[in-house]
Design a protein around this motif. Structure first.
Motif, PDB file in Angstrom:
ATOM      1  N   GLY A 117       0.820  -1.201   0.000  1.00 17.07           N
ATOM      2  CA  GLY A 117       0.000   0.000   0.000  1.00 17.07           C
ATOM      3  C   GLY A 117       0.853   1.250   0.000  1.00 17.07           C
ATOM      4  O   GLY A 117       2.054   1.214   0.289  1.00 17.07           O
ATOM      5  N   ILE A 118       0.231   2.365  -0.325  1.00 18.49           N
ATOM      6  CA  ILE A 118       0.846   3.681  -0.225  1.00 18.49           C
ATOM      7  C   ILE A 118       0.108   4.437   0.880  1.00 18.49           C
ATOM      8  O   ILE A 118      -1.094   4.671   0.781  1.00 18.49           O
ATOM      9  N   ARG A 119       0.838   4.756   1.942  1.00 15.42           N
ATOM     10  CA  ARG A 119       0.262   5.529   3.040  1.00 15.42           C
ATOM     11  C   ARG A 119       0.712   6.978   2.911  1.00 15.42           C
ATOM     12  O   ARG A 119       1.897   7.250   2.721  1.00 15.42           O
ATOM     13  N   THR A 120      -0.227   7.898   3.026  1.00 12.00           N
ATOM     14  CA  THR A 120       0.068   9.320   2.922  1.00 12.00           C
ATOM     15  C   THR A 120       0.101   9.942   4.302  1.00 12.00           C
ATOM     16  O   THR A 120      -0.845   9.798   5.075  1.00 12.00           O
ATOM     17  N   GLU A 121       1.207  10.593   4.629  1.00 11.12           N
ATOM     18  CA  GLU A 121       1.337  11.296   5.900  1.00 11.12           C
ATOM     19  C   GLU A 121       1.361  12.802   5.640  1.00 11.12           C
ATOM     20  O   GLU A 121       2.055  13.269   4.739  1.00 11.12           O
ATOM     21  N   LEU A 122       0.603  13.521   6.449  1.00  5.76           N
ATOM     22  CA  LEU A 122       0.544  14.970   6.349  1.00  5.76           C
ATOM     23  C   LEU A 122       1.102  15.559   7.639  1.00  5.76           C
ATOM     24  O   LEU A 122       0.736  15.126   8.733  1.00  5.76           O
ATOM     25  N   GLU A 123       2.023  16.512   7.495  1.00  2.00           N
ATOM     26  CA  GLU A 123       2.600  17.164   8.667  1.00  2.00           C
ATOM     27  C   GLU A 123       2.130  18.604   8.726  1.00  2.00           C
ATOM     28  O   GLU A 123       2.372  19.390   7.801  1.00  2.00           O
ATOM     29  N   VAL A 124       1.446  18.936   9.826  1.00  3.12           N
ATOM     30  CA  VAL A 124       0.907  20.276  10.031  1.00  3.12           C
ATOM     31  C   VAL A 124       1.259  20.715  11.441  1.00  3.12           C
ATOM     32  O   VAL A 124       0.949  20.017  12.410  1.00  3.12           O
ATOM     33  N   ALA A 125       1.922  21.847  11.555  1.00  4.93           N
ATOM     34  CA  ALA A 125       2.266  22.426  12.855  1.00  4.93           C
ATOM     35  C   ALA A 125       2.989  21.412  13.750  1.00  4.93           C
ATOM     36  O   ALA A 125       2.729  21.325  14.943  1.00  4.93           O
ATOM     37  N   GLY A 126       3.879  20.635  13.149  1.00  7.76           N
ATOM     38  CA  GLY A 126       4.656  19.678  13.917  1.00  7.76           C
ATOM     39  C   GLY A 126       3.952  18.375  14.210  1.00  7.76           C
ATOM     40  O   GLY A 126       4.568  17.440  14.715  1.00  7.76           O
ATOM     41  N   ALA A 127       2.651  18.282  13.911  1.00  5.02           N
ATOM     42  CA  ALA A 127       1.894  17.040  14.120  1.00  5.02           C
ATOM     43  C   ALA A 127       1.885  16.245  12.825  1.00  5.02           C
ATOM     44  O   ALA A 127       1.677  16.794  11.744  1.00  5.02           O
ATOM     45  N   ARG A 128       2.142  14.945  12.950  1.00  8.26           N
ATOM     46  CA  ARG A 128       2.174  14.087  11.767  1.00  8.26           C
ATOM     47  C   ARG A 128       1.133  12.980  11.940  1.00  8.26           C
ATOM     48  O   ARG A 128       1.020  12.385  13.008  1.00  8.26           O
ATOM     49  N   ASP A 129       0.363  12.719  10.891  1.00  9.40           N
ATOM     50  CA  ASP A 129      -0.650  11.678  10.999  1.00  9.40           C
ATOM     51  C   ASP A 129      -0.743  10.894   9.703  1.00  9.40           C
ATOM     52  O   ASP A 129      -0.428  11.392   8.625  1.00  9.40           O
ATOM     53  N   LYS A 130      -1.184   9.638   9.844  1.00 11.64           N
ATOM     54  CA  LYS A 130      -1.448   8.777   8.699  1.00 11.64           C
ATOM     55  C   LYS A 130      -2.809   9.163   8.148  1.00 11.64           C
ATOM     56  O   LYS A 130      -3.831   8.842   8.722  1.00 11.64           O
ATOM     57  N   GLY A 131      -2.802   9.820   7.023  1.00 13.27           N
ATOM     58  CA  GLY A 131      -4.066  10.366   6.552  1.00 13.27           C
ATOM     59  C   GLY A 131      -4.777   9.552   5.514  1.00 13.27           C
ATOM     60  O   GLY A 131      -5.979   9.691   5.342  1.00 13.27           O
ATOM     61  N   ASP A 132      -4.079   8.694   4.806  1.00 17.11           N
ATOM     62  CA  ASP A 132      -4.720   7.995   3.695  1.00 17.11           C
ATOM     63  C   ASP A 132      -3.934   6.726   3.408  1.00 17.11           C
ATOM     64  O   ASP A 132      -2.712   6.693   3.553  1.00 17.11           O
ATOM     65  N   LEU A 133      -4.631   5.671   3.013  1.00 22.08           N
ATOM     66  CA  LEU A 133      -3.982   4.401   2.684  1.00 22.08           C
ATOM     67  C   LEU A 133      -4.620   3.830   1.429  1.00 22.08           C
ATOM     68  O   LEU A 133      -5.835   3.651   1.368  1.00 22.08           O
ATOM     69  N   ASP A 134      -3.789   3.556   0.435  1.00 18.60           N
ATOM     70  CA  ASP A 134      -4.291   3.092  -0.852  1.00 18.60           C
ATOM     71  C   ASP A 134      -3.597   1.810  -1.271  1.00 18.60           C
ATOM     72  O   ASP A 134      -2.375   1.669  -1.114  1.00 18.60           O
ATOM     73  N   ALA A 135      -4.359   0.866  -1.795  1.00 16.46           N
ATOM     74  CA  ALA A 135      -3.791  -0.382  -2.280  1.00 16.46           C
ATOM     75  C   ALA A 135      -2.899  -0.119  -3.489  1.00 16.46           C
ATOM     76  O   ALA A 135      -3.198   0.730  -4.326  1.00 16.46           O
TER      77      ALA A 135
END
Length: 334
Positions: A117-135
């Motif tokens: 899969g391809i996982r998309t991480e977004l970093e905003v104001a020092g916070a990082r989260d797993k935002g999207d996961l695609d096969a």
């Protein structure tokens, strides 16, 4: 398949991300294109970074038993450093190059078993989260497909395929895990070999092919594995020549039959897997049975007439569920 998720680490009302990949299967060492689509939340934010992670489910050794975990194979930074206004929509197109050793997930449209899969991480104001996961669907390189086709035309049948965390000694392996494609021998070799495990390690300059034969136990000796390493080019050759090449490899592997004898001197190497192999440890899947040799491309390793490997996972999210946000992925393979 697209997954859309509110970024929990950024709080309620934070931005959301939706990544769309190219519809066609990718190739090892090839380009992967797509688009990251962002939608602003309840307030303006600065997007400091957008990172794509190539992730896979792989078998790994635990203290007491083997288990399956998520491994990060590669990271790509595709954007960042811009302001995302409240409620605004912003799109970031990207093209990245996959590692040459990226595992193959499909052959002739049939799922082989491995889940990427391809996982998309977004970093905003020092916070990082797993935002999207695609096969991610990955087809074999032409040389890989021709070799698998040769196995099929030589009478071998597909059993299963999985990923193993570890390194194969004596090879140029780059990724933290490798793919094993398990095939079963035709009747004339069944007395000597239980199954054959094939690993492809591609690079720009060619293809390493590691073949491991799981030997049947003899009257006065236990079963043992015989490992050989071969190299070939990416150049296209007639299928008959490819069949002869693979047949030569198999004769060397199967010919090394003595319980404690070294492989024949004309074998090109013999690195052993670092990962331990236990009976029944591989992901199970129905056998394809007999292979229709000599049929056109669909006959490769028994992938014909609906004969497929292990279970097909309808949603990649099911395969990766249970991964916490604490960054467990990536630690396993490093």
């Amino acid at each position: 398949m697209v997954f859309k998720k509110l970024l929990g680490a950024l709080g309620v009302g934070g931005p959301s991300v939706d990544t769309v990949l190219q519809p066609d299967p990718a190739l090892p060492g090839g380009a992967l294109s797509g688009e990251v689509r962002l939608k602003g939340g309840a307030s303006d934010v600065t997007v400091e970074g957008i990172t794509l992670l190539l992730v896979a489910r792989a078998e790994m050794e635990g203290r007491d038993e083997e288990h399956e975990g998520t491994v990060v194979l590669e990271r790509f930074t595709v954007g960042g450093g811009f302001r995302l206004a409240e409620g605004a929509e912003h799109s970031v197109p990207f093209t990245v190059t996959l590692p040459w050793e990226t595992p193959v997930t499909h052959l002739h449209g049939q799922h082989l078993g491995p889940v990427l899969g391809i996982r998309t991480e977004l970093e905003v104001a020092g916070a990082r989260d797993k935002g999207d996961l695609d096969a991610l669907t990955v087809a074999p390189l032409p040389a890989q497909e021709a070799i698998l086709e040769a196995f099929g035309q030589l009478g071998y049948g597909f059993k299963s395929a999985d990923l193993e965390v570890g390194h194969i000694r004596g090879t140029g392996q780059q990724l933290p895990c490798y793919q094993e494609i398990e095939i079963v021998p035709p009747a004339e070799h069944a007395h000597a070999v239980n199954e054959i495990e094939v690993t492809f390690l591609a690079s720009p300059g060619g293809l390493e092919v590691v073949i491991e034969a799981d030997k049947r136990a003899g009257l006065f000796s236990g079963s043992h594995d015989t490992v050989h390493r071969f190299t070939t080019s990416h150049h296209s050759v007639p299928q008959a020549d490819r069949n002869a090449e693979v047949d030569g490899w198999l004769r060397q592997v199967i010919g090394a039959h003595a319980a404690h004898a070294a492989p024949y001197p004309y074998a090109q190497g013999g690195g052993h897997h670092d990962a331990h192999h236990h009976d029944g440890h591989h992901r199970s899947g129905p056998s394809t049975g007999a292979v229709v040799a000599g049929v056109a491309a669909g006959a490769a390793v028994g992938i014909v007439g609906g004969m497929v490997a292990a279970e097909v996972i309808d949603e990649i999210g099911d395969a990766f569920e249970g991964d916490d946000d604490g960054g467990g992925e990536g630690d396993e393979g490093e």
